[in-house]
Design a protein around this motif. Structure first.
Motif, short mmCIF file in Angstrom:
data_model
loop_
_atom_site.label_atom_id
_atom_site.label_comp_id
_atom_site.label_asym_id
_atom_site.label_seq_id
_atom_site.Cartn_x
_atom_site.Cartn_y
_atom_site.Cartn_z
N VAL A 173 28.43 -29.48 -17.85
CA VAL A 173 28.92 -29.08 -16.54
C VAL A 173 28.92 -27.56 -16.47
O VAL A 173 29.45 -26.90 -17.36
CB VAL A 173 30.36 -29.61 -16.33
CG1 VAL A 173 30.88 -29.22 -14.96
CG2 VAL A 173 30.39 -31.11 -16.51
N LEU A 207 29.22 -27.92 -11.42
CA LEU A 207 30.65 -28.24 -11.39
C LEU A 207 31.05 -28.86 -10.07
O LEU A 207 31.79 -29.85 -10.03
CB LEU A 207 31.46 -26.95 -11.62
CG LEU A 207 32.97 -27.05 -11.46
CD1 LEU A 207 33.56 -27.94 -12.52
CD2 LEU A 207 33.59 -25.67 -11.52
N TYR A 230 36.36 -24.77 -16.54
CA TYR A 230 35.93 -26.00 -15.90
C TYR A 230 36.55 -27.19 -16.63
O TYR A 230 36.93 -28.19 -16.02
CB TYR A 230 34.40 -26.15 -15.90
CG TYR A 230 33.64 -24.92 -15.49
CD1 TYR A 230 32.36 -24.70 -15.97
CD2 TYR A 230 34.17 -23.99 -14.62
CE1 TYR A 230 31.65 -23.58 -15.61
CE2 TYR A 230 33.47 -22.87 -14.26
CZ TYR A 230 32.21 -22.67 -14.76
OH TYR A 230 31.51 -21.56 -14.42
#
Lengths: 341, 396
Positions: A173, A207, A230
């Motif tokens: 991600v 993301l 994240y």
């Protein structure tokens, strides 16, 4: 069956409801006859020689010896003068990977069913380097640090975890369209490591796309690996999908084989000592610990007993919707384990 | 109030042709706006005078990549059908072109027209890091500092949570999207996140003004000030300062990871949310997912002088491009927001009503929300509803 070798685990009960949920876990392990010997330690920071804050030497020695730790919630010091204990533990043992498996709990209804994913978050650098400056009055700069070594290390851990736990895919991600160099580096390292793990499918996703898809259909995700910020956001998002921090396990993997498993909820000072706490998060973290140590049978037995109790809905703590005490909940799980044997 | 009307009449005298065209911004920014438009910018460019002839407005159209071109074609179709007095000036900017000329043309066109409707421009991150995201470049060059997204549950769409109504205001120019990165030592990359007092005050001010205008009760600031003490701490402080000037609106704050957890379990506690750039990205995507997906929510980027409308989650949709399965709702609702901004309220209401009626009553849905309709079928139905509404239309 030959008796299993007793393994030592450093237990850090923590503050607030920490001691009661820790003793609940110890009781349940005893009922399951798990071959674990607990060594209780306190990690409140002390000032070492030279004036630097450190964790007490007996705690460090115990952890270095046992390599495995189970930790309850620690209270955040406000005026104590020392940094947060979590930060200290992370630095002392170089806990570089935070692993959170999020599995829907049958019996604890949330709008999301069939969630079964794992978030693996880089825990040492990224946006949480703590490097900030005031450039001129009114302009602040925060530095996000991404290094090759840390990115490679976390990617390797993610793929190893996927292989060891029979997971089929790993998704990186990132936001490399905006943070070209930093997330770009992270992504490149993930791609390189993926070359050595051809049996595991590797994908990349932005993301924002992950967030968008996660709240619509979380079943499409398996293992997610990502940098610090994240990871923080996504792991809490996933915890929210399955019911919150009160039921989510978590593990921190360090260099030199050290692993500390913990519950990530708070100390809940308002219910401390009232026998109302829910030990599920710490218990599931302990189950994660058993699996890490290779004691899958015991882990499965305890997890099944816990989930069965929750599914049955007869004996539930207040936060799960019932009005039983912590000790009653614990006793019910112990009873189920003994019936299983 | 007297000062305001004086400002308005003065702006009308200076610019009789487009005095009323910029809506609320004229009232708030008055003469600053008019003088801003006519004086040279810091870059040294001369801004051309605005375009509006014969009662028709000109709007810049940037098709972008992926599903952008086809969705914007549908918007043009619907506008033509509904006799909307808007002409589109098309500027093609897409990831295939190497030079910066097309970007400069687009920016000049938006400066001339004041308004744009755009699809997302893909950023190929396989290119060198010096090639920045074109979408981001557009936002920063035009100083479109506020990204506004209104997430509302639609009765016709099946979602896990019902009756969500959240407004998200996201700082759009700085924060983590500053694109300032360098490799200090081989293997170590630093990326700078910039937070400034001016921009934080500006966005907080925008959020509270909008909340008051729309009659909202609460503004929540989303941050991570426990870790980024100086950066997000400054943002939070600015929000608190602005909040003190709005005693009728409750202000609170929440840490971003807790926010996402709360959004998926109890989204109804949120009213208006204001936050820096990256958290805005995360929260707006989570909220879009909660109300039904990227095909449903329109977004707007506002600056003092310009406004650019697009879909809220800014997806390129490469995998569904050209297949006639994309959901036109978000882009059509964005075009309605644009019409509202141009004060063409009747047209905006008519089209919006038709889009929502198609969504909620006819249940003709595209694949992303679980239906089997194609994009063209949905657009045809929308146009049919517009026609039956009795307004003047061309032949179907």
């Amino acid at each position: 069956m030959s008796p299993a070798v007793m393994q030592t685990v450093t237990l850090i009960p923590g503050d607030g409801i920490g001691p009661e949920i820790s003793s609940a876990v110890m009781k349940i392990f005893e009922a399951a006859k798990a071959p674990i010997r607990w060594e209780e330690r306190n990690v409140t920071a002390i000032k070492g020689p030279g004036g630097r804050w450190m964790i007490p030497p007996d705690a460090k020695e115990s952890m270095d010896r046992s390599k495995i730790g189970l930790k309850g919630p620690l209270k955040t010091p406000i005026a104590a003068g020392h940094p947060s204990m979590n930060l200290l533990l992370r630095k002392t043992f170089d806990l570089y990977a935070n692993v959170r498996p999020c599995v829907s709990i049958e019996g604890y209804k949330t709008p999301y069913t069939d969630v079964n994913l794992v978030t693996i978050r880089e825990n040492t650098e990224g946006e949480y380097s703590g490097i900030e400056h005031v450039i001129v009055d009114g302009v602040v700069q925060s530095i996000k640090l991404i290094t090759e070594d840390a990115s490679r290390r976390i990617a390797e851990y993610a793929f190893e975890y996927a292989r060891n736990n029979q997971r089929t895919s790993v998704t990186a991600v990132h936001k490399a369209n905006i943070m070209r160099m930093s997330d770009g580096l992270f992504l490149r390292k993930c791609r390189e490591v993926a070359e050595n793990y051809k049996d595991i499918k590797f994908t990349e996703m932005y993301l924002d796309t992950v967030c968008l898809n996660m709240v619509q259909d979380p079943t499409q995700f398996d293992v997610l690996v990502m940098p610090n910020l994240y990871g923080d956001i996504l792991s809490d998002l996933c915890a929210g999908l399955i019911g919150g921090l009160g039921v989510t396990p978590s593990g921190n993997i360090g260099a030199n084989g050290v692993a500390i498993f913990e519950s990530v909820h708070g100390t809940a000072p308002d219910i401390a000592g009232l026998d109302m706490a829910n030990p599920t998060a710490l218990l599931l973290s302990a189950v994660m610990m058993l699996r890490h140590m290779g004691l899958h049978d015991y882990g499965n037995k305890i997890q099944t007993a816990c989930f069965d109790t929750i599914r049955d809905k007869k004996v539930l703590t207040k936060d799960l919707g019932g009005n039983s005490k912590c000790s009653e909940f614990t006793a019910e799980i112990c009873r189920r384990i003994q019936d299983m044997a | 109030m007297a000062a305001h009307s004086a400002v308005l009449s003065m702006s009308k005298i200076i610019n009789p042709f487009w005095g009323g065209r910029l809506g609320n911004t004229v009232k708030v920014f008055g003469t600053t706006l008019t003088s801003h438009r006519n004086k040279t910018l810091l870059t040294g460019e001369n801004i051309p005078p605005p375009a509006k002839y014969g009662g028709r407005h000109t709007v810049t159209l940037i098709p972008g990549d992926g599903i952008g071109p086809e969705l914007l074609n549908h918007v043009r179709e619907v506008f033509r059908f509904s006799c909307v007095p808007v002409d589109f000036e098309v500027v093609n900017v897409n990831s295939a072109l190497e030079t910066d000329d097309d970007m400069n043309n687009a920016i000049t066109a938006i400066r001339r027209n004041g308004i744009a409707l755009k699809g997302n421009i893909e950023t190929k991150h396989t290119m060198a890091p010096s090639v920045k995201s074109r979408n981001n470049l557009l936002r920063t060059s035009l100083d479109l500092y506020a990204n506004v997204m209104h997430c509302q549950s639609l009765p016709g769409v099946q979602t896990r949570h019902k009756n969500i109504d959240i407004m998200i205001i996201r700082e759009n120019t700085e924060g983590e999207y500053s694109s300032l990165e360098h490799e200090s030592v081989s293997g170590v990359v630093e990326s700078l996140k910039i937070i400034t007092r001016n921009n934080s005050l500006r966005i907080a001010d925008y959020a509270f003004k909008l909340a008051r205008e729309k009659g909202r009760r609460r503004v929540t600031a989303v941050h991570k000030a426990n870790i980024m003490k100086l950066g997000d701490g400054l943002f939070l402080q600015c929000c608190r300062e602005v909040a003190s000037g709005y005693p009728d609106i409750t202000f609170d704050s929440m840490i971003v990871d807790n926010t996402t957890m709360q959004l998926v379990s109890k989204p109804h506690q949120f009213d208006v949310m204001v936050m820096p750039n990256l958290y805005g990205n995360v929260v707006s995507n989570v909220c879009a997912g909660l109300v039904g997906g990227p095909g449903l929510v329109p977004g707007a980027n506002y600056g003092n002088a310009y406004a650019v409308f697009e879909t809220a989650t800014r997806n390129t949709g490469k995998s569904i491009a050209g297949k006639n399965i994309a959901n036109p709702t978000a882009m059509l609702l964005a075009s309605c927001m644009m019409l509202d901004h141009l004060k063409l309220y009747d047209h905006a209401t008519m089209i919006r009503h038709a889009v929502l009626k198609t969504m909620n009553e006819t249940r003709l849905h595209t694949a992303d929300i679980g239906g089997q309709g194609t994009t063209s079928e949905v657009v045809q139905t929308i146009m049919r509803i517009i026609q039956s509404g009795g307004q003047l239309t061309t032949e179907l």
